[in-house]
Design an enzyme around this catalytic site. Structure first.
Site, mmCIF file in Angstrom:
data_model
loop_
_atom_site.group_PDB
_atom_site.id
_atom_site.type_symbol
_atom_site.label_atom_id
_atom_site.label_comp_id
_atom_site.label_asym_id
_atom_site.label_seq_id
_atom_site.Cartn_x
_atom_site.Cartn_y
_atom_site.Cartn_z
ATOM 1 N N ASP A 195 4.215 -6.982 -19.514
ATOM 2 C CA ASP A 195 5.130 -5.858 -19.290
ATOM 3 C C ASP A 195 5.534 -5.215 -20.623
ATOM 4 O O ASP A 195 6.720 -5.027 -20.900
ATOM 5 C CB ASP A 195 6.385 -6.333 -18.562
ATOM 6 C CG ASP A 195 6.070 -7.174 -17.340
ATOM 7 O OD1 ASP A 195 5.040 -6.911 -16.699
ATOM 8 O OD2 ASP A 195 6.847 -8.089 -17.032
ATOM 9 N N GLU A 244 5.697 -0.805 -8.572
ATOM 10 C CA GLU A 244 6.691 -1.200 -9.583
ATOM 11 C C GLU A 244 6.236 -0.719 -10.950
ATOM 12 O O GLU A 244 5.187 -0.097 -11.112
ATOM 13 C CB GLU A 244 6.856 -2.721 -9.580
ATOM 14 C CG GLU A 244 5.620 -3.478 -10.054
ATOM 15 C CD GLU A 244 5.712 -4.981 -9.874
ATOM 16 O OE1 GLU A 244 6.708 -5.454 -9.286
ATOM 17 O OE2 GLU A 244 4.791 -5.689 -10.317
#
Length: 356
Positions: free
Chosen positions: A53, A229
């Protein structure tokens, strides 16, 4: 970053969330991006190992600031370098650690660092130590010019319309308004997370309506978990593009794309067109799998767009993908087609970029 509880009772609630955001170049950058040049031939992938991420912010001081999810899910780290390549070996500082009990005590996921109105902010997801899937979005603030110095103050939770599983907050400005995009489970739906958008009244406060921009609907968005997401935004060529990640965080993880006209109302879901197929996915030729949770930055030349993401160098994972630490941060030039749309290509192979 991505996460899924294994307990069936948590499945709905938790379903799907990976998070680390992305966002980086939205505010006024030129409308044309040159083809990749020498600036990026120096990239060697992976750029940073065991960091998922990833979020890279190129600041006005000319430095790149890097943060990402660590495999232990217990802290927020920060690196700085004058070059993207330098982030690989830059010293890593821990700027915040999870609480031993109570809120923000588990699953520290998908941090992003942003500079807003003269202060530094880190957006991240966390759960209470005693309820580790009750994941919500939180904000840290530091008024120091140097985010490695000064004090990081906890500014609390980002309050949304529903008190449900939420993560992957990212923020950007467009036409004088600041927005927050995030992933959340919408009550009454059978998916894990959809991506929502809201205007902001301040760095940790939403205002006005909160609208859903995309929800898992295609087969490729629903493998393992029904997930949208990890949104990230880039504005180019008279359009605003929003990438997002879909499906479980194993080799099925991939990226989708929404497109809106730069003159349209971004808060109107009808302004956005969703691409029916993934725009960036695993590739057997280059042996990179599950690419996603991306952000955008710009190369040292100040013009060439760069795609930042994580991927694994293998398909097979033993046990829960969340316990596999080998999602590595990677970078590669983002190219543009003649019609002004982004051409993501495929995740490049490990090693020096061609021509390096």
């Amino acid at each position: 970053m991505s996460h899924h509880p294994t307990s069936p009772t948590r499945r709905l609630l938790l379903q799907g969330a990976l998070a680390v955001g992305a966002l980086g170049v939205v505010p006024g950058v030129a409308s044309a991006a040159p083809a990749a040049g020498a600036a990026h031939r120096a990239y060697t992938n992976p750029l940073v190992r065991n960091r998922a991420d990833p979020h890279i912010h190129r600041h006005t001081d000319g430095s790149y600031y890097f943060t990402a999810t660590v495999p232990e899910y217990d802290r927020v780290v920060l690196r700085r370098s004058r070059t993207l390549r330098g982030l690989a070996t830059a010293a890593e500082a821990v700027v915040w650690r999870k609480h031993d009990s109570g809120d923000m005590g588990a699953h520290i996921w998908a941090p992003e660092i942003h500079h807003i109105d003269g202060k530094w902010y880190i957006y991240f997801a966390a759960a209470p130590a005693d309820d580790i899937w009750k994941i919500r979005m939180w904000v840290l603030e530091n008024p120091s010019r140097d985010p490695f110095k000064g004090t990081w103050t906890e500014r609390g939770r980002i309050v949304t319309a529903w008190d449900t599983f939420s993560l992957d907050a990212t923020t950007f400005t467009h036409r004088g308004s600041r927005y927050l995009a995030w992933a959340q489970h919408e009550p009454g739906t059978d998916n894990n997370t959809a991506v929502f958008l809201s205007r902001m009244a301040g760095p940790w406060t939403l205002t006005g309506p909160q609208v859903r921009l995309t929800t898992p609907e295609y087969d490729w968005e629903c493998v393992g978990f029904k997930v949208n997401e990890g949104a990230s935004f880039i504005r180019r060529n008279g359009r605003v593009f929003m990438t997002y990640s879909a499906s479980a965080t194993d080799s099925n993880y991939c990226m989708g794309l929404l497109t809106a006209d730069a003159d349209s109302d971004l808060m109107d879901p009808r302004s956005w067109t969703k691409s029916p197929r993934p725009v960036f996915a695993g590739d057997d030729t280059t042996r990179q799998y599950g690419p996603g949770h991306n952000c955008f930055t710009v190369a040292e030349d100040g013009r060439t767009d760069v795609l930042v993401y994580h991927a694994r160098p293998y398909k097979e994972i033993s046990g829960d993908p969340l316990n596999d630490p080998n999602r590595h941060t990677r970078v590669q030039p983002l190219r543009w087609r003649p019609d002004g749309t982004p051409d993501f290509g495929v995740p490049v192979a490990d090693g020096p970029a061609p021509g390096a």
